[in-house]
Design an enzyme around this catalytic site. Structure first.
Site, PDB file in Angstrom:
ATOM      1  N   ASP A   1      -7.471  -5.366  14.137  1.00  0.00           N
ATOM      2  CA  ASP A   1      -7.316  -3.917  13.947  1.00  0.00           C
ATOM      3  C   ASP A   1      -6.814  -3.703  12.520  1.00  0.00           C
ATOM      4  O   ASP A   1      -5.658  -3.323  12.271  1.00  0.00           O
ATOM      5  CB  ASP A   1      -6.303  -3.403  14.983  1.00  0.00           C
ATOM      6  CG  ASP A   1      -5.965  -1.932  14.801  1.00  0.00           C
ATOM      7  OD1 ASP A   1      -4.997  -1.477  15.456  1.00  0.00           O
ATOM      8  OD2 ASP A   1      -6.634  -1.245  13.995  1.00  0.00           O
TER       9      ASP A   1
ATOM     10  N   GLU B   1       1.251  -8.247  11.600  1.00  0.00           N
ATOM     11  CA  GLU B   1       1.085  -7.126  10.662  1.00  0.00           C
ATOM     12  C   GLU B   1       1.739  -7.522   9.345  1.00  0.00           C
ATOM     13  O   GLU B   1       2.925  -7.859   9.315  1.00  0.00           O
ATOM     14  CB  GLU B   1       1.746  -5.869  11.249  1.00  0.00           C
ATOM     15  CG  GLU B   1       1.993  -4.750  10.257  1.00  0.00           C
ATOM     16  CD  GLU B   1       0.741  -4.251   9.544  1.00  0.00           C
ATOM     17  OE1 GLU B   1      -0.162  -3.759  10.240  1.00  0.00           O
ATOM     18  OE2 GLU B   1       0.665  -4.382   8.309  1.00  0.00           O
TER      19      GLU B   1
ATOM     20  N   HIS C   1      -8.168   3.328  19.818  1.00  0.00           N
ATOM     21  CA  HIS C   1      -7.276   2.330  20.427  1.00  0.00           C
ATOM     22  C   HIS C   1      -7.733   1.935  21.827  1.00  0.00           C
ATOM     23  O   HIS C   1      -7.585   0.781  22.245  1.00  0.00           O
ATOM     24  CB  HIS C   1      -5.841   2.839  20.411  1.00  0.00           C
ATOM     25  CG  HIS C   1      -5.254   2.891  19.033  1.00  0.00           C
ATOM     26  ND1 HIS C   1      -4.706   4.023  18.484  1.00  0.00           N
ATOM     27  CD2 HIS C   1      -5.195   1.940  18.068  1.00  0.00           C
ATOM     28  CE1 HIS C   1      -4.312   3.771  17.248  1.00  0.00           C
ATOM     29  NE2 HIS C   1      -4.603   2.513  16.951  1.00  0.00           N
TER      30      HIS C   1
ATOM     31  N   ASP D   1       0.628 -12.708   7.110  1.00  0.00           N
ATOM     32  CA  ASP D   1      -0.802 -12.531   6.818  1.00  0.00           C
ATOM     33  C   ASP D   1      -1.613 -13.122   7.981  1.00  0.00           C
ATOM     34  O   ASP D   1      -1.504 -14.312   8.269  1.00  0.00           O
ATOM     35  CB  ASP D   1      -1.116 -13.274   5.505  1.00  0.00           C
ATOM     36  CG  ASP D   1      -2.572 -13.114   5.093  1.00  0.00           C
ATOM     37  OD1 ASP D   1      -2.888 -13.380   3.933  1.00  0.00           O
ATOM     38  OD2 ASP D   1      -3.408 -12.722   5.943  1.00  0.00           O
ATOM     39  N   GLY D   2      -2.420 -12.288   8.603  1.00  0.00           N
ATOM     40  CA  GLY D   2      -3.193 -12.742   9.760  1.00  0.00           C
ATOM     41  C   GLY D   2      -4.175 -13.844   9.428  1.00  0.00           C
ATOM     42  O   GLY D   2      -4.517 -14.678  10.274  1.00  0.00           O
TER      43      GLY D   2
ATOM     44  N   GLN E   1       0.853  -1.214   0.000  1.00  0.00           N
ATOM     45  CA  GLN E   1       0.000   0.000   0.000  1.00  0.00           C
ATOM     46  C   GLN E   1       0.880   1.252   0.000  1.00  0.00           C
ATOM     47  O   GLN E   1       2.079   1.187   0.258  1.00  0.00           O
ATOM     48  CB  GLN E   1      -0.861   0.011   1.265  1.00  0.00           C
ATOM     49  CG  GLN E   1      -0.100  -0.202   2.556  1.00  0.00           C
ATOM     50  CD  GLN E   1      -0.855  -1.005   3.597  1.00  0.00           C
ATOM     51  OE1 GLN E   1      -2.081  -1.034   3.643  1.00  0.00           O
ATOM     52  NE2 GLN E   1      -0.104  -1.710   4.452  1.00  0.00           N
TER      53      GLN E   1
ATOM     54  N   THR F   1      -7.221  -2.744   8.190  1.00  0.00           N
ATOM     55  CA  THR F   1      -7.750  -1.787   7.237  1.00  0.00           C
ATOM     56  C   THR F   1      -9.139  -2.247   6.805  1.00  0.00           C
ATOM     57  O   THR F   1      -9.606  -3.300   7.233  1.00  0.00           O
ATOM     58  CB  THR F   1      -6.810  -1.731   6.012  1.00  0.00           C
ATOM     59  OG1 THR F   1      -6.310  -3.052   5.746  1.00  0.00           O
ATOM     60  CG2 THR F   1      -5.627  -0.801   6.258  1.00  0.00           C
TER      61      THR F   1
ATOM     62  N   PRO G   1      -5.363  -7.023   1.041  1.00  0.00           N
ATOM     63  CA  PRO G   1      -5.039  -8.156   1.932  1.00  0.00           C
ATOM     64  C   PRO G   1      -6.008  -8.305   3.105  1.00  0.00           C
ATOM     65  O   PRO G   1      -6.024  -9.336   3.766  1.00  0.00           O
ATOM     66  CB  PRO G   1      -3.630  -7.816   2.429  1.00  0.00           C
ATOM     67  CG  PRO G   1      -3.480  -6.350   2.238  1.00  0.00           C
ATOM     68  CD  PRO G   1      -4.321  -5.992   1.056  1.00  0.00           C
TER      69      PRO G   1
END
Ligand code: SAM
Length: 275
Positions: free
Chosen positions: A153, A105, A62, A136-137, A31, A155, A160
């Protein structure tokens, strides 16, 4: 010459910030990452020209994505954060007696940018209780188990992050959670993206016995009114009393006096998710 940064929240709605300086911009593998110094909202981080955080109001998001699940659970010691590369969620989690935080992340450059330009947000990332994985989560939760809380948390559901808003992912998270585990995800705005909010809630409801939405005012996010959705395996958040004797956490928005009321939804949101 006037300098402005504008975020297109939809193709017909823009949020604009008068800026003092463009501090950084780069194109990572995933990105466009940019940092602006603004006149009224401090420093802002954008990804693909979408506002991720401003130093003026990031505390709201947060605090709300962490303290609500942490105090609902009551004794979470092992937490997984997916996304969250700016570090704000980790900073808030560290205010609790957690033993281990895994941050997954996908984009290392987000972490590096936050460490350089947002030290007050990323300050927790070097804590010995924190381990950062640049993965990759979606895949990570298939191969890692034993968490008390999973926080997504991420985007918006583009690129992704698409797979982080799916029933299959929620099933994998449920399997990665311990018996009394809780999932919380940022789940967008009912003001502009009601269909998406409805879909996410429905998908999560097919996996978790207790699925509840809560909200917060976030001035610099689309619609300025945001939702979080909690999937819980055994604890009903609506009946969980937060004892007043609990030590106060250092917060500026979240307050335990309002804990249960955060889950009281305005009628338009309640109707939206019950359609
Ligand atoms: N609070 C912000 C919001 O609500 O939009 C999110 C902030 S955080 C910077 C979002 C992070 O999610 C980004 O750094 C992005 O790289 C990360 N991300 C997106 N998809 C991912 C995935 N599949 N696995 C891990 N991280 C992901």
């Amino acid at each position: 010459m006037e300098l402005w940064f504008s975020e297109y929240q939809t193709k017909n709605v823009k949020l604009s910030f008068r800026i003092k300086e463009v501090l950084y911009t780069t194109q990572s593998k995933y990105q466009k990452i940019s940092v602006y110094e603004t006149e009224d909202f401090g420093r802002i981080l954008t990804l693909d020209d979408l506002v991720m955080l401003t130093t003026k109001d990031e505390f709201i998001y947060h605090e709300m994505i962490t303290h609500v699940p942490m105090l609902t659970h009551g004794n979470a010691v092992r937490v997984l954060v997916i996304g969250g590369g700016d570090g704000g969620t980790v900073r808030e989690l560290l205010k609790h007696p957690v033993e281990e935080i895994h941050l997954v992340e996908i984009d290392k450059e987000v972490v590096e940018t936050s460490k350089k330009y947002f030290p007050s947000v990323s300050c927790g990332l070097t804590d010995p209780r924190v381990r950062v994985f640049y993965e990759d989560g979606i895949e990570f939760v298939k191969n890692n188990k034993g968490y008390d809380i999973v926080i997504v948390d991420s985007t918006d559901p583009i690129g992704p992050a698409v797979g982080l808003f799916s029933t299959e992912f929620y099933k994998n998270v449920s399997a990665a959670l311990n018996e009394n585990g809780i999932l919380v995800a940022q789940t967008e705005t009912p003001i502009l993206f009601g269909d998406l909010v409805n879909k996410i809630y429905k998908d999560m409801s097919t996996v978790f016995p207790y699925t509840n939405m809560y909200t917060a005012v976030i001035p610099t996010y689309p619609g300025a009114f945001w939702t979080f959705t909690m999937g819980s395996k055994t604890v009903n958040p609506l009946s969980k009393e937060i004892s007043s004797s609990l030590p106060d956490i250092d917060t500026k928005y979240y307050t335990k006096e309002l804990h249960k009321s955060y889950f009281i939804l305005p009628p338009f949101v309640k109707n939206l998710i019950s359609e």
